[in-house]
Scaffold this motif. Structure first.
Motif, mmCIF file in Angstrom:
data_model
loop_
_atom_site.group_PDB
_atom_site.id
_atom_site.type_symbol
_atom_site.label_atom_id
_atom_site.label_comp_id
_atom_site.label_asym_id
_atom_site.label_seq_id
_atom_site.Cartn_x
_atom_site.Cartn_y
_atom_site.Cartn_z
ATOM 1 N N ILE A 114 0.809 -1.219 0.000
ATOM 2 C CA ILE A 114 0.000 0.000 0.000
ATOM 3 C C ILE A 114 0.844 1.271 0.000
ATOM 4 O O ILE A 114 0.342 2.364 -0.290
ATOM 5 N N ALA A 115 2.105 1.153 0.341
ATOM 6 C CA ALA A 115 3.018 2.300 0.324
ATOM 7 C C ALA A 115 4.444 1.783 0.245
ATOM 8 O O ALA A 115 4.759 0.728 0.792
ATOM 9 N N ASP A 116 5.287 2.530 -0.438
ATOM 10 C CA ASP A 116 6.688 2.124 -0.540
ATOM 11 C C ASP A 116 7.493 2.581 0.669
ATOM 12 O O ASP A 116 8.531 2.007 0.983
ATOM 13 N N GLU A 117 7.023 3.641 1.330
ATOM 14 C CA GLU A 117 7.758 4.221 2.443
ATOM 15 C C GLU A 117 6.938 4.125 3.718
ATOM 16 O O GLU A 117 5.730 4.410 3.725
ATOM 17 N N LEU A 118 7.590 3.776 4.798
ATOM 18 C CA LEU A 118 6.885 3.575 6.060
ATOM 19 C C LEU A 118 6.280 4.863 6.613
ATOM 20 O O LEU A 118 5.247 4.832 7.286
ATOM 21 N N PHE A 119 6.898 6.021 6.337
ATOM 22 C CA PHE A 119 6.376 7.260 6.914
ATOM 23 C C PHE A 119 4.983 7.591 6.375
ATOM 24 O O PHE A 119 4.207 8.270 7.036
ATOM 25 N N ARG A 120 4.660 7.116 5.165
ATOM 26 C CA ARG A 120 3.334 7.411 4.604
ATOM 27 C C ARG A 120 2.236 6.711 5.414
ATOM 28 O O ARG A 120 1.135 7.249 5.588
ATOM 29 N N ILE A 121 2.533 5.523 5.903
ATOM 30 C CA ILE A 121 1.565 4.814 6.742
ATOM 31 C C ILE A 121 1.353 5.573 8.045
ATOM 32 O O ILE A 121 0.219 5.791 8.488
ATOM 33 N N ASP A 122 2.434 6.015 8.649
ATOM 34 C CA ASP A 122 2.319 6.778 9.901
ATOM 35 C C ASP A 122 1.527 8.064 9.690
ATOM 36 O O ASP A 122 0.641 8.405 10.476
ATOM 37 N N GLU A 123 1.868 8.798 8.639
ATOM 38 C CA GLU A 123 1.186 10.070 8.386
ATOM 39 C C GLU A 123 -0.303 9.874 8.144
ATOM 40 O O GLU A 123 -1.134 10.612 8.683
ATOM 41 N N ALA A 124 -0.659 8.882 7.342
ATOM 42 C CA ALA A 124 -2.059 8.662 6.991
ATOM 43 C C ALA A 124 -2.886 8.227 8.190
ATOM 44 O O ALA A 124 -3.981 8.754 8.435
ATOM 45 N N VAL A 125 -2.389 7.275 8.943
ATOM 46 C CA VAL A 125 -3.157 6.760 10.083
ATOM 47 C C VAL A 125 -3.280 7.821 11.180
ATOM 48 O O VAL A 125 -4.357 8.025 11.749
ATOM 49 N N ALA A 126 -2.179 8.513 11.472
ATOM 50 C CA ALA A 126 -2.215 9.531 12.523
ATOM 51 C C ALA A 126 -3.183 10.652 12.164
ATOM 52 O O ALA A 126 -3.997 11.082 12.988
ATOM 53 N N ALA A 127 -3.116 11.140 10.929
ATOM 54 C CA ALA A 127 -3.967 12.260 10.527
ATOM 55 C C ALA A 127 -5.415 11.830 10.300
ATOM 56 O O ALA A 127 -6.345 12.572 10.621
ATOM 57 N N GLY A 128 -5.621 10.639 9.752
ATOM 58 C CA GLY A 128 -6.980 10.199 9.437
ATOM 59 C C GLY A 128 -7.762 9.705 10.634
ATOM 60 O O GLY A 128 -8.987 9.850 10.692
ATOM 61 N N PHE A 129 -7.073 9.128 11.619
ATOM 62 C CA PHE A 129 -7.757 8.559 12.774
ATOM 63 C C PHE A 129 -7.406 9.264 14.088
ATOM 64 O O PHE A 129 -7.724 8.762 15.159
ATOM 65 N N ALA A 130 -6.769 10.434 13.964
ATOM 66 C CA ALA A 130 -6.432 11.266 15.129
ATOM 67 C C ALA A 130 -5.565 10.516 16.134
ATOM 68 O O ALA A 130 -5.784 10.593 17.343
ATOM 69 N N TRP A 131 -4.581 9.786 15.639
ATOM 70 C CA TRP A 131 -3.588 9.158 16.511
ATOM 71 C C TRP A 131 -2.450 10.155 16.686
ATOM 72 O O TRP A 131 -1.998 10.775 15.719
ATOM 73 N N GLU A 132 -1.978 10.304 17.895
ATOM 74 C CA GLU A 132 -0.863 11.215 18.132
ATOM 75 C C GLU A 132 0.416 10.686 17.501
ATOM 76 O O GLU A 132 1.257 11.458 17.041
ATOM 77 N N LEU A 133 0.555 9.375 17.466
ATOM 78 C CA LEU A 133 1.736 8.739 16.885
ATOM 79 C C LEU A 133 1.294 7.616 15.957
ATOM 80 O O LEU A 133 0.365 6.862 16.265
ATOM 81 N N GLY A 134 1.967 7.478 14.823
ATOM 82 C CA GLY A 134 1.672 6.387 13.909
ATOM 83 C C GLY A 134 2.249 5.073 14.407
ATOM 84 O O GLY A 134 3.017 5.037 15.387
ATOM 85 N N PRO A 135 1.935 3.963 13.736
ATOM 86 C CA PRO A 135 2.403 2.646 14.185
ATOM 87 C C PRO A 135 3.921 2.521 14.274
ATOM 88 O O PRO A 135 4.445 1.999 15.267
#
Length: 802
Positions: free
Chosen positions: A385-406
């Motif tokens: 779903i993404a080539d870079e791990l930071f994209r997963i962190d950014e998407a989940v944190a911003a979309g689900f209001a998590w202070e920190l991504g996985p």
């Protein structure tokens, strides 16, 4: 990147998402054409009025009703009243030709590919070549939606997935189609970041993209764990909210608000659309979800879900909680866990998480099961779903209001140590994680030379997180860039001769340590030749106000000399900010209340995040603003007077905003309420606030900043103004809008803001008004009802009206 200007946008579809996306574009000053279908039949009211399906108001009824509903919704989709005038409405049948005049067409119709294709066919007829065309789909493959369209259409077509509500949720996923021009992708990524204020994440065209793929997995996998462990609704919401850096609504309350049916549909779609996902069975509904879905208990929209509002025998509102074994409602359960008790006084999330996950109780077990599962799942989604791990962190944190991504969370727990614990629990991460550790890399992120780096899997090296080069990130500066610190504040060198003062008390409440930080920062800047100072932080709130605990202690002990000294020191610090020899800019976001508001107003400028909520709220604790807030409002009203102006009206607005503890609900409202001066500006993206504030400092410094002199020309109204406002106070008290104590506070405020017992309008100094402020504050701090209000805030966290 092609030079594009977005002056007008067409939003096709006025449902919950479409109408609110339209409102957010209006928020940033863009004209919007909002269209929807023509009604198929008349309403009873229209028929009774003798209208027909050809009547314009009937033809636009669906879109107009949708926009009205959006504008009435809470939280508000617009920054302030009047912005909605930038939105014009119409219908697909009559007004589709108007899209030839827009720069961007956003489709937001129902999630049905056949309907979307019909809409796109109409768009193709009228859209001018080169116009952006995007879909707000939450999961339909982009590649299927543009089939059969022209070359120019597909080159300019992309997915732009906003999250609801668009004004508040920070995520915007950009999903290119197979033929989307790179120039279009680059533009949307930039525009979403700078102009819309979004965490703009580039996604692959995979089912549910990034945020929903991971977020819904986390929810459904968590539900299976809840069922397996026999936890209650109340226990889970205690464990999965702010305690671990998630939204206050936690798990079950969030599902009630969003609608269980929505989560079920997305989960079912993922289960069906992911035949090769090794964890696809976690998307199958456990009984604690399927049972509610079968009963159509979908949450707020059906008046019951995991919680149910009702009334007791006395008519008082009561919230009941669902028993996940019997599916009957009962009193809310109180969660008691030793792990939670162990961290209750720790406000640092990065310190709390390792304690919680390593605790040997039921809470610790729940955290290990859910966190380890998410870590494994996320590691296996790269590169799917993404080539870079930071994209997963950014998407989940911003979309689900998590202070920190996985991956950020995994870093805090220690990558190597966590992998060992995961293996022991039967959760083995992807091979690339082992390869990273074998190569001697021990974290997914690291800070180096003011930059944020992420581990790049293909190159097995670290690279700068794209888009962060122009940001000021305080987390990357801790260590060698710290100029000075104490337990409540840290002073950073943020480059180019500018300092940043960060507060880190609870809710950034202002106390002695913070005031010491302000005075020290200014002294260092002046003595060592720094260009200026930014006061800002990266936490949720700029400052929730002054620290009331010390005041309460002194007041209870009747130590009025101490209170006088404390207020005098606060006032002196505010004036030090105002009359320093270097520019000082406040970088605000979230709450900026009471003392936080006063500090901001005494800075040379405010660089406000659009979602800054500012107000002088001291009346709520039985006091008046005495850190220069009342003085500053009187000064600003005085400066706004023009010949022939009704001076009392402007002053009355300032008086009422303080007397009613009114809080601006956006930076634009802050401007209208007089909190922002002519030098102040607004930043849409929270991450850019400190960088933009730094730019303001450098601009002021470059223009030759000159230290000002204290003011002695503030026009006040004296007895005339007091008499006018007294009539209003008496009227509010008579109508029972104000209690006796409210009226007493308002009269003290009236006395100060009008300049005291003066027989006629006169010009006074700042110090004169500051002295009046302090005297009023001192007298009110000795009132029993004021102490009751302060006590309620400190010990119950609730305002008291007495």
């Amino acid at each position: 990147m092609k030079n594009r200007t977005i002056k007008k946008v067409a939003v096709l579809g006025s449902g919950v998402m479409g109408s609110r996306i339209a409102c957010h574009f209006a928020n940033i000053g863009v004209e919007v054409l909002l269209l929807d279908i023509v009604p198929r039949e008349l309403s009873e009211k229209e028929a009774a009025q003798g209208l027909t399906l050809e009547t314009k108001s009937v033809r636009n009824r669906i879109v107009n009703d949708a926009l009205k509903s959006a504008l009435k919704s809470k939280p508000a989709p617009i920054f302030k009243k009047g912005i909605e005038r930038l939105v014009s409405t119409g219908n697909f049948t009559d007004d589709m030709p108007k899209i030839s005049k827009v720069d961007w067409v956003i489709e937001v119709v129902v999630e049905n590919i056949d309907i979307k294709k019909i809409v796109f066919e109409q768009v193709e007829k009228y859209r001018k070549p080169g116009t952006l065309i995007t879909s707000n789909t939450s999961g339909i493959p982009i590649k299927f939606m543009c089939e059969g369209r022209s070359d120019d259409f597909v080159k300019h077509f992309c997915g732009t997935h906003f999250f609801n509500p668009p004004r508040y949720l920070r995520l915007l996923e950009v999903i290119p189609g197979p033929s989307t021009d790179q120039d279009v992708i680059d533009f949307l990524m930039h525009y979403g970041d700078v102009h819309l204020g979004k965490e703009t994440v580039l996604c692959k065209d995979t089912p549910a993209f990034i945020a929903n793929r991971i977020g819904v997995y986390a929810i459904m996998s968590g539900m299976h764990t809840v069922q397996e462990m026999g936890l209650t609704v109340g226990e889970v919401d205690k464990l999965t909210g702010p305690l671990i850096g998630r939204a206050k609504s936690a798990t079950f309350r969030t599902m009630d608000v969003v609608g269980l049916d929505t989560t079920v549909k997305v989960s079912a779609g993922l289960h069906a659309g992911l035949p090769k996902d090794e964890s696809k069975e976690r998307f199958v509904l456990p009984k604690i979800v399927s049972e509610l879905n079968d009963r159509k208990w979908w949450g707020d929209k059906t008046k019951q879900g995991y919680y149910k509002k009702t009334k007791d025998e006395k008519g008082k509102k009561v919230i009941l909680e669902l028993n996940l074994e019997t599916f009957e409602y009962g009193p809310k359960t109180r969660a008691k866990f030793k792990a939670v008790e162990a961290v209750k006084d720790n406000d640092n999330l990065r310190e709390r998480l390792p304690i919680l996950l390593n605790f040997e109780d039921k809470a610790g077990e729940f955290y290990r099961k859910t966190f380890f599962d998410i870590f494994r799942y996320c590691s296996n989604r790269i590169p799917e779903i993404a080539d870079e791990l930071f994209r997963i962190d950014e998407a989940v944190a911003a979309g689900f209001a998590w202070e920190l991504g996985p991956f950020e969370t995994w870093d805090i727990l220690g990558v190597k140590e966590t992998v060992e614990k995961m293996e022991a629990a039967g959760e083995k991460p992807a091979a690339w994680v082992y390869e990273m550790l074998e190569a001697g890399h021990t974290s997914f992120y690291k800070n180096e030379d003011r930059k944020r780096l992420y581990y790049d899997i293909p190159s097995k090296s670290y690279k700068v997180v794209p888009g962060t080069e122009s940001l000021v990130m305080l987390e990357t500066l801790r260590g060698e860039k710290v100029v000075w610190s104490n337990p409540g504040a840290t002073l950073f060198d943020i480059g180019d001769g500018v300092l940043n003062l960060e507060f880190h008390t609870k809710m950034n409440a202002l106390g002695g340590e913070n005031l010491e930080g302000v005075n020290t920062a200014i002294a260092i800047a002046e003595e060592q030749g720094w260009k200026g100072i930014v006061i800002g932080n990266e936490s949720a709130n700029f400052s929730a106000g002054a620290n009331l605990a010390m005041l309460f202690m002194f007041a209870c002990d009747q130590e009025y000399d101490e209170i006088n000294m404390m207020i005098a020191q606060f006032q002196k610090t505010m004036m030090r900010v105002r009359y320093s020899s270097i520019p000082v800019v406040a970088a605000t976001s979230g709450l900026a209340l009471g003392g936080g508001c006063e500090l901001s107003m005494h800075c040379d400028a405010i660089q406000a995040h659009a979602e800054t909520y500012m107000g002088l709220v001291e009346v709520g604790v039985g006091l008046i603003p005495a850190g220069g807030g009342t003085k500053e409002m009187a000064l600003r009203v005085s400066d706004s007077f023009r010949a022939g102006d009704p001076e009392y009206n402007r002053l009355q607005d300032a008086f009422m905003s303080i007397a009613t503890a009114k809080v601006a609900t956006s930076a634009e409202e802050m401007r209208d309420m007089g909190f922002m001066n002519a030098h102040s500006k607004v930043t849409l993206n929270r991450k850019r606030v400190i960088a933009d504030a730094k730019t303001r400092v450098l601009e002021m410094s470059a223009l030759g900043y000159a230290q000002a002199n204290q003011r002695r020309d503030i026009k006040v109204q004296g007895r005339g103004g007091m008499a006018l406002f007294e009539a209003g106070v008496a009227g509010m008290q008579y109508a029972h809008w104000a209690s006796e104590h409210d009226a007493k506070i308002a009269r003290k405020l009236n006395y100060v803001i009008n300049g005291g017992d003066l027989s006629a309008p006169a010009y006074v100094s700042e110090q004169y008004l500051l002295d009046l402020e302090r005297e009023a504050f001192l007298s009110l701090s000795g009132e029993k009802k004021t102490l009751e209000r302060i006590q309620s805030i400190i010990f119950k966290g609730k305002p008291l009206r007495n």
